[in-house]
Motif scaffolding. Structure first.
Motif, short mmCIF file in Angstrom:
data_model
loop_
_atom_site.label_atom_id
_atom_site.label_comp_id
_atom_site.label_asym_id
_atom_site.label_seq_id
_atom_site.Cartn_x
_atom_site.Cartn_y
_atom_site.Cartn_z
N ILE A 51 0.71 -1.11 -0.01
CA ILE A 51 -0.13 0.07 -0.11
C ILE A 51 0.91 1.12 0.05
O ILE A 51 1.82 1.51 0.84
N ASP A 52 0.88 2.00 -1.10
CA ASP A 52 1.59 3.12 -1.19
C ASP A 52 1.05 4.54 -1.40
O ASP A 52 0.60 5.01 -2.53
N THR A 53 0.36 4.85 -0.32
CA THR A 53 0.03 6.09 -0.17
C THR A 53 -0.11 6.56 1.27
O THR A 53 -0.82 5.79 2.11
N PRO A 54 0.80 7.39 1.59
CA PRO A 54 0.97 7.83 3.10
C PRO A 54 -0.47 8.25 3.70
O PRO A 54 -0.54 7.76 4.97
N MET A 55 -1.30 8.75 2.92
CA MET A 55 -2.65 9.23 3.76
C MET A 55 -3.38 8.01 3.81
O MET A 55 -3.92 7.68 4.80
N GLY A 56 -3.21 6.87 3.03
CA GLY A 56 -3.98 5.50 3.30
C GLY A 56 -3.55 5.01 4.50
O GLY A 56 -4.35 4.40 5.24
N ILE A 57 -2.12 5.06 4.60
CA ILE A 57 -1.49 4.32 5.75
C ILE A 57 -2.19 5.17 7.15
O ILE A 57 -2.38 4.55 8.09
N SER A 58 -2.07 6.66 7.17
CA SER A 58 -2.68 7.31 8.28
C SER A 58 -3.94 7.06 8.42
O SER A 58 -4.58 7.08 9.62
N ALA A 59 -4.85 6.79 7.41
CA ALA A 59 -6.28 6.40 7.49
C ALA A 59 -6.40 5.06 8.29
O ALA A 59 -7.52 5.13 8.88
#
Length: 451
Positions: A270-278
Motif C-alpha cells: 500500500i503506497d499512499t501515506p494518507m491511506g496508511i494514516s487512515a
C-alpha cells in the motif's frame, strides 16, 4: 430563505451549497472541482459571495470533492466555524495536507518541465494555507442538535460511505433541510448502513449512481481472478484507490483471500501515506466500522506500508510481480501516477479500477478505452490490461438511494438531486417520482432557489 448551488450540481465534484436565512450564511461542504478542465478551472474562480460573510461550514465528510476548497475559503477571508464529526476532522486534515503537497509538487514539476501554459505554474493552495483551516474545526456529535443561531440548528446522522460521513439536517424558519452527503451502501464491506431520514421539508440528495445498480457479482472472486491472471503472466497489479475507506476495504478483501490461500505469495504493497494514516484513524474509531481492532492489525501486517518516495521508486524499478494499492482513486494525482508512467506501457500489467470515475479524469479515460494517457506533460501508450470491479464502490446505487428515502414520514416539498452527472440525476428523478410521487429538481451550478 434562499439556497444557491455553487458546486456539486450537474457534476459529482466541487460540492458547495449555500443557505441564507435572516442574515446567516451556511455553506454545506466546500469541495474541490475535479475532472474535465472547465471544471478544474472553476477552482480558481471566486465564490459568488465573499467568504468572510459566511458564518458556518458544515462538512458531510472528508473526501476532496467535499472539503478540498477549504484552504481557498479560509485564505480568502472565512473566519467562521467548520462543523464535522471527529473522524471527518481527522480525515479532512489528511486529505487537505496531501492535496496541498501534491499541488505544490505538480506546480514544481510543471515549472521544471516547462509544460504549463502559464509562465509560472502555481499551486491552488499550499501546505501552510491548508494548515490554517485546522483551528476552525468544531466536532459535531452524532444525533445531537448543534445550535448555530437563535433559531437555527444542525444535526448529524451517519451516512455510511466512509469513516465519519454524515447526513446533515438543518432546521431553520420552521423547516427542515436534509443534505444527504454521499450515501453509503446498505451492504458495504466495512461501513454500516446509512441512517434514513424521518422528516424533511426539502431534501438535497446525491445522485452519483442514480442510473446504475451495482453488480451482484462476487467481488472477492473477481479480485482473485484478476490478480492470479496477472501474476501468472509475470505482471504487476496496480489498484488506483481512494486512500480513505476504499484502500482499507481492498486491503481487507485481499487479506481474506490470502487467508483462504486463493492469491499467491507476492509482495502486497500500500503506497499512499494518507491511506496508511487512515488505518490509524480506523483503529481509533472502532464504533464507526465493522472491523475489530484485531482484524485491523492482522490486515496491516500483510502489507508493505510505503511512505517514503525513495522506496516508491525502488518498488517501481523492481519488475517482479506484485500487487500495489496507490492513490488517487480517479488517477487525478498522487503516487499512482509514478507507477503508471512505468507500468502502463507493459502488456502484462493489470490495472484494476475500483471506484467511480468522474468525467474527464484519467480513470474515466482508461475505462473508456483510451489508447494513450497524459501524465506530467507526456503521453504514454496504454498497453496494460484495464479492468473494473463495480462492486467496490462506496456510493449507494439507485436502489440504495431510493431506499434511503423510504422512511420519510412526510412528503417533502421538493427533492433536489445534486452530486451527479445529468443522466444519472435525471433517471433517479424519474424513479423517485414513480415510486414516491415527490417533486424533484435537478439544479444547475449557480442556480438560486427561494424556499
Amino acid at each position: 430563505m434562499k439556497v444557491t448551488f455553487i458546486g456539486g450540481a450537474g457534476t459529482v465534484t466541487g460540492s458547495k451549497t449555500l443557505i441564507e436565512s435572516k442574515g446567516v450564511r451556511i455553506l454545506i461542504d466546500c469541495g474541490l472541482f475535479q475532472g474535465i478542465k472547465p471544471l478544474r478551472e472553476m477552482n480558481w474562480d471566486p465564490l459568488p459571495i465573499l467568504p468572510s460573510t459566511i458564518d458556518f461550514v458544515l462538512l458531510t465528510h472528508g473526501h476532496l470533492d467535499h472539503c478540498g476548497w477549504l484552504p481557498r475559503l479560509v485564505h480568502q477571508g472565512f473566519k467562521g466555524k467548520i462543523y464535522c464529526t471527529s473522524p471527518t476532522k481527522d480525515i479532512t486534515k489528511l486529505i487537505l495536507l496531501d492535496s496541498a503537497k501534491i499541488q505544490e509538487e505538480e506546480a514544481e514539476k510543471a515549472n521544471k518541465g516547462k509544460y504549463s501554459k502559464h509562465e509560472i505554474a502555481e499551486a491552488l493552495y499550499t501546505v501552510d494555507q491548508a494548515e490554517k483551516v485546522f483551528p476552525l474545526f468544531k466536532v459535531a456529535k452524532l444525533n445531537e442538535p448543534i445550535p448555530l443561531d437563535a433559531e437555527i440548528e444542525a444535526t448529524f446522522t451517519t451516512a455510511g460511505h466512509i469513516l465519519g460521513a454524515c447526513t446533515i439536517a438543518v432546521t431553520l424558519e420552521n423547516k427542515t433541510l436534509v443534505f444527504s452527503g454521499d450515501v453509503g451502501r446498505d451492504d458495504d464491506v466495512l461501513m454500516f448502513a446509512p441512517t434514513k431520514p424521518k422528516k424533511a421539508d426539502y431534501v438535497f440528495l446525491e445522485s452519483t449512481y442514480g442510473n446504475r445498480l451495482h453488480p451482484y457479482s462476487d467481488t472477492k472472486l473477481e479480485l482473485e481472478k484478476y490478480i492470479n491472471n496477472a501474476i501468472d503472466e509475470g505482471g504487476t497489479v496496480i489498484i488506483p484507490s481512494f486512500a480513505v475507506e476504499r484502500a482499507q476495504t481492498i486491503m481487507f478483501l485481499l487479506w481474506q483471500l490470502k487467508q483462504e490461500n486463493r492469491i499467491p505469495n507476492v509482495p502486497y504493497i500500500i503506497d499512499t501515506p494518507m491511506g496508511i494514516s487512515a488505518l490509524e484513524i480506523f483503529r481509533d474509531n472502532p464504533t464507526w466500522h465493522k472491523l475489530s481492532p484485531v482484524e485491523c492489525d492482522k490486515v496491516s501486517k500483510m502489507f508493505l506500508l510505503v511512505s517514503d518516495y525513495k522506496e516508491t521508486n525502488e518498488i517501481i524499478l523492481d519488475n517482479r510481480p506484485k500487487v500495489v494499492i496507490a492513490a488517487s482513486g480517479m488517477i487525478t494525482g498522487g503516487r499512482v501516477l509514478s507507477y503508471l508512467t512505468h507500468y502502463i506501457v507493459i502488456p502484462e500489467t493489470t490495472i484494476i479500477m475500483v471506484g467511480y470515475q468522474a468525467e474527464g479524469t484519467r480513470g474515466r479515460k482508461l475505462l473508456d478505452g483510451a489508447e494513450e494517457i497524459k501524465i506530467y506533460g507526456q503521453y504514454y501508450p496504454v498497453k496494460a490490461n484495464i479492468v473494473e470491479i463495480g462492486g467496490l464502490s462506496a456510493h449507494g446505487d439507485q436502489k440504495d438511494l431510493l431506499n434511503w428515502l423510504s422512511e420519510l414520514e412526510n412528503k417533502p416539498t421538493k427533492v433536489f438531486l445534486v452530486h451527479g452527472e445529468n443522466q444519472p440525476a435525471d433517471e433517479l428523478r424519474i424513479k423517485i417520482q414513480e415510486k414516491y410521487g415527490y417533486v424533484c429538481k435537478i439544479p444547475l451550478i449557480g442556480q438560486e432557489f427561494e424556499l
